[in-house]
Design a protein around this motif. Structure first.
Motif, PDB file in Angstrom:
ATOM      1  N   HIS A 211      48.306  39.456  37.283  1.00  0.00           N
ATOM      2  CA  HIS A 211      48.454  40.900  37.103  1.00  0.00           C
ATOM      3  C   HIS A 211      47.411  41.690  37.896  1.00  0.00           C
ATOM      4  O   HIS A 211      47.667  42.834  38.280  1.00  0.00           O
ATOM      5  CB  HIS A 211      48.334  41.247  35.616  1.00  0.00           C
ATOM      6  N   PHE A 212      46.264  41.084  38.128  1.00  0.00           N
ATOM      7  CA  PHE A 212      45.182  41.745  38.863  1.00  0.00           C
ATOM      8  C   PHE A 212      44.715  40.773  39.949  1.00  0.00           C
ATOM      9  O   PHE A 212      43.679  40.095  39.800  1.00  0.00           O
ATOM     10  CB  PHE A 212      44.042  42.113  37.909  1.00  0.00           C
ATOM     11  N   PRO A 213      45.472  40.697  41.056  1.00  0.00           N
ATOM     12  CA  PRO A 213      45.239  39.658  42.078  1.00  0.00           C
ATOM     13  C   PRO A 213      43.840  39.644  42.668  1.00  0.00           C
ATOM     14  O   PRO A 213      43.380  38.595  43.136  1.00  0.00           O
ATOM     15  CB  PRO A 213      46.294  39.982  43.142  1.00  0.00           C
ATOM     16  N   PHE A 214      43.152  40.782  42.659  1.00  0.00           N
ATOM     17  CA  PHE A 214      41.815  40.814  43.246  1.00  0.00           C
ATOM     18  C   PHE A 214      40.824  39.971  42.442  1.00  0.00           C
ATOM     19  O   PHE A 214      39.729  39.663  42.925  1.00  0.00           O
ATOM     20  CB  PHE A 214      41.303  42.253  43.355  1.00  0.00           C
ATOM     21  N   ILE A 219      37.268  34.560  40.296  1.00  0.00           N
ATOM     22  CA  ILE A 219      37.322  33.467  39.322  1.00  0.00           C
ATOM     23  C   ILE A 219      36.980  32.142  40.000  1.00  0.00           C
ATOM     24  O   ILE A 219      36.257  31.306  39.443  1.00  0.00           O
ATOM     25  CB  ILE A 219      38.705  33.413  38.655  1.00  0.00           C
ATOM     26  N   ASP A 220      37.502  31.956  41.208  1.00  0.00           N
ATOM     27  CA  ASP A 220      37.228  30.714  41.944  1.00  0.00           C
ATOM     28  C   ASP A 220      35.771  30.601  42.374  1.00  0.00           C
ATOM     29  O   ASP A 220      35.274  29.494  42.623  1.00  0.00           O
ATOM     30  CB  ASP A 220      38.123  30.629  43.179  1.00  0.00           C
ATOM     31  N   GLU A 310      35.540  48.993  42.350  1.00  0.00           N
ATOM     32  CA  GLU A 310      36.155  49.474  43.590  1.00  0.00           C
ATOM     33  C   GLU A 310      37.514  48.819  43.818  1.00  0.00           C
ATOM     34  O   GLU A 310      38.484  49.486  44.221  1.00  0.00           O
ATOM     35  CB  GLU A 310      35.225  49.199  44.769  1.00  0.00           C
ATOM     36  N   GLU A 311      37.596  47.517  43.567  1.00  0.00           N
ATOM     37  CA  GLU A 311      38.861  46.812  43.755  1.00  0.00           C
ATOM     38  C   GLU A 311      39.905  47.266  42.735  1.00  0.00           C
ATOM     39  O   GLU A 311      41.096  47.349  43.047  1.00  0.00           O
ATOM     40  CB  GLU A 311      38.624  45.303  43.652  1.00  0.00           C
ATOM     41  N   LEU A 312      39.465  47.581  41.530  1.00  0.00           N
ATOM     42  CA  LEU A 312      40.384  48.103  40.521  1.00  0.00           C
ATOM     43  C   LEU A 312      40.932  49.459  40.937  1.00  0.00           C
ATOM     44  O   LEU A 312      42.128  49.732  40.772  1.00  0.00           O
ATOM     45  CB  LEU A 312      39.676  48.214  39.172  1.00  0.00           C
ATOM     46  N   ALA A 313      40.070  50.314  41.486  1.00  0.00           N
ATOM     47  CA  ALA A 313      40.526  51.628  41.940  1.00  0.00           C
ATOM     48  C   ALA A 313      41.582  51.493  43.027  1.00  0.00           C
ATOM     49  O   ALA A 313      42.593  52.205  43.027  1.00  0.00           O
ATOM     50  CB  ALA A 313      39.338  52.445  42.448  1.00  0.00           C
ATOM     51  N   ALA A 314      41.373  50.559  43.959  1.00  0.00           N
ATOM     52  CA  ALA A 314      42.366  50.329  45.011  1.00  0.00           C
ATOM     53  C   ALA A 314      43.660  49.762  44.428  1.00  0.00           C
ATOM     54  O   ALA A 314      44.761  50.134  44.845  1.00  0.00           O
ATOM     55  CB  ALA A 314      41.790  49.363  46.049  1.00  0.00           C
ATOM     56  N   HIS A 315      43.522  48.885  43.457  1.00  0.00           N
ATOM     57  CA  HIS A 315      44.693  48.293  42.796  1.00  0.00           C
ATOM     58  C   HIS A 315      45.515  49.370  42.104  1.00  0.00           C
ATOM     59  O   HIS A 315      46.742  49.408  42.222  1.00  0.00           O
ATOM     60  CB  HIS A 315      44.214  47.244  41.791  1.00  0.00           C
ATOM     61  N   ARG A 316      44.842  50.260  41.392  1.00  0.00           N
ATOM     62  CA  ARG A 316      45.548  51.340  40.702  1.00  0.00           C
ATOM     63  C   ARG A 316      46.166  52.310  41.697  1.00  0.00           C
ATOM     64  O   ARG A 316      47.238  52.864  41.439  1.00  0.00           O
ATOM     65  CB  ARG A 316      44.591  52.075  39.773  1.00  0.00           C
TER      66      ARG A 316
END
Length: 340
Positions: A211-214, A219-220, A310-316
């Motif tokens: 759901h949140f690919p970034f 995680i890895d 920042e990545e969440l903002a781009a995702h949204r």
């Protein structure tokens, strides 16, 4: 368990991982003590609204204090009301919520929320269902992480929430998300812990990146303690009706609010929701390595929380499709597998 034996287990888990060895270490003896205490018969299965649940809260509250967690308000308890399935009654649950303040002390920087539900089934057909794995293990890990960060203050505010009434509909998580103690826009990640102690193959799924690919690369990048075998998945339709865990635990409430989440929890096993889910069947080395792995994740995400924001903002900004909430005909939230 003797301190030297626990230290040996942790040393073995850390062997060959320089990045982890230089990081923050969990107190394995303390984590096991928490798990044993919360799954003891004295807790009577920790069913919401019972004396057993009150005993669990008393224990968790004491550990919150010892871990140096601050409270939002006068104490850690946050009451909420909810209607259980197939009932018109209104019941009361109690979440326990505390936090470690970020070093910068700002009220605008990103926030991380760690959750684990402390309730379980109580008595099952006349026998106590102590829920050692489900979910004394998750709460024990949460407490161990809070303690580890007492002497290693995080950069950002980290909220620790021991949630109630998960088993009958994720009610504590929904109450928390509906009334977050900080500006909801600041919360950029939820790490949910639910069942960390039993798996024959030492596999620990980390769900959420579908759901949140970034989140996938992050995680890895997290150091995994031995013998844990971390796998990503269990978060999409391709895993089948029982393999998509998007709505199977408290992270679902964050999901519906559009807040990224990572769910650390094992697959179903023979002791799930059975009286046999006791401390004696817990795989202690596996539980300890999972606790250390999640602590590594918390430290990692704390250090990278501005990047996650920042990545969440781009995702949204890309306006991805949002799943519909998993609800019954009367509009109440349903935990998959608990429909009847």
């Amino acid at each position: 368990m003797h301190r030297l034996f626990v230290a040996g287990l942790l040393a073995a888990a850390l062997h060959g991982s320089p990045a982890m060895a230089q990081g923050v270490l969990a107190d394995g003896e303390g984590a096991l003590a928490h798990l044993r205490a919360l799954s003891d018969d004295d807790m009577d299965g920790r069913r919401t609204g019972t004396e057993g649940a009150a005993a669990a809260r008393a224990y968790i509250s004491e550990q919150f204090f010892l871990a140096g967690l601050l409270a939002f308000g006068e104490n850690w308890e946050h009451d909420f009301s909810y209607a259980p399935r197939r009932s018109d009654d209104t019941l009361t649950g109690i979440n326990l919520v505390g936090y470690h303040a970020g070093i910068d002390g700002s009220d605008t920087t990103p926030v991380l929320v760690i959750t684990a539900h402390y309730d379980h089934l109580g008595n099952c057909g006349g026998q106590i269902c102590n829920g050692a794995d489900d979910n004394a293990s998750g709460v024990a890990a949460l407490l161990a992480i809070a303690e580890a960060l007492r002497d290693n203050p995080p950069d950002h505010t980290i909220i620790f929430a021991a949630l109630d009434a998960e088993e009958n509909g994720l009610n504590g998580a929904r109450a928390l998300v509906a009334d977050l103690p900080v500006n909801p826009e600041r919360v950029v990640l939820n790490i949910n812990l639910d069942m960390l102690a039993i798996n024959a193959d030492n596999e620990l799924p980390a769900a959420g990146a579908f759901h949140f690919p970034f989140l996938r690369e992050h995680i890895d990048a997290i150091a995994v303690a031995e013998p844990t075998q971390l796998i990503q998945g269990y978060d999409s339709p391709e895993w089948g009706p029982n393999g998509d865990w998007t709505y199977s635990s408290d992270h679902a409430a964050f999901h519906d609010a559009g807040i990224p989440w990572i769910y650390y929890g094992v697959d179903f096993h023979e002791h799930y929701h059975q009286p046999t889910d006791e401390f004696e069947v817990v795989q202690q080395d596996f539980f300890l390595s999972n606790t250390q792995t999640v602590l590594n994740a918390v430290v990692y995400f704390d250090e990278n929380l501005e990047t996650i924001a920042e990545e969440l903002a781009a995702h949204r900004g890309a306006e991805p499709a949002q799943d519909a909430a998993y609800t019954a005909e009367d509009g109440r939230f349903i935990k998959p597998g608990m429909e009847n």
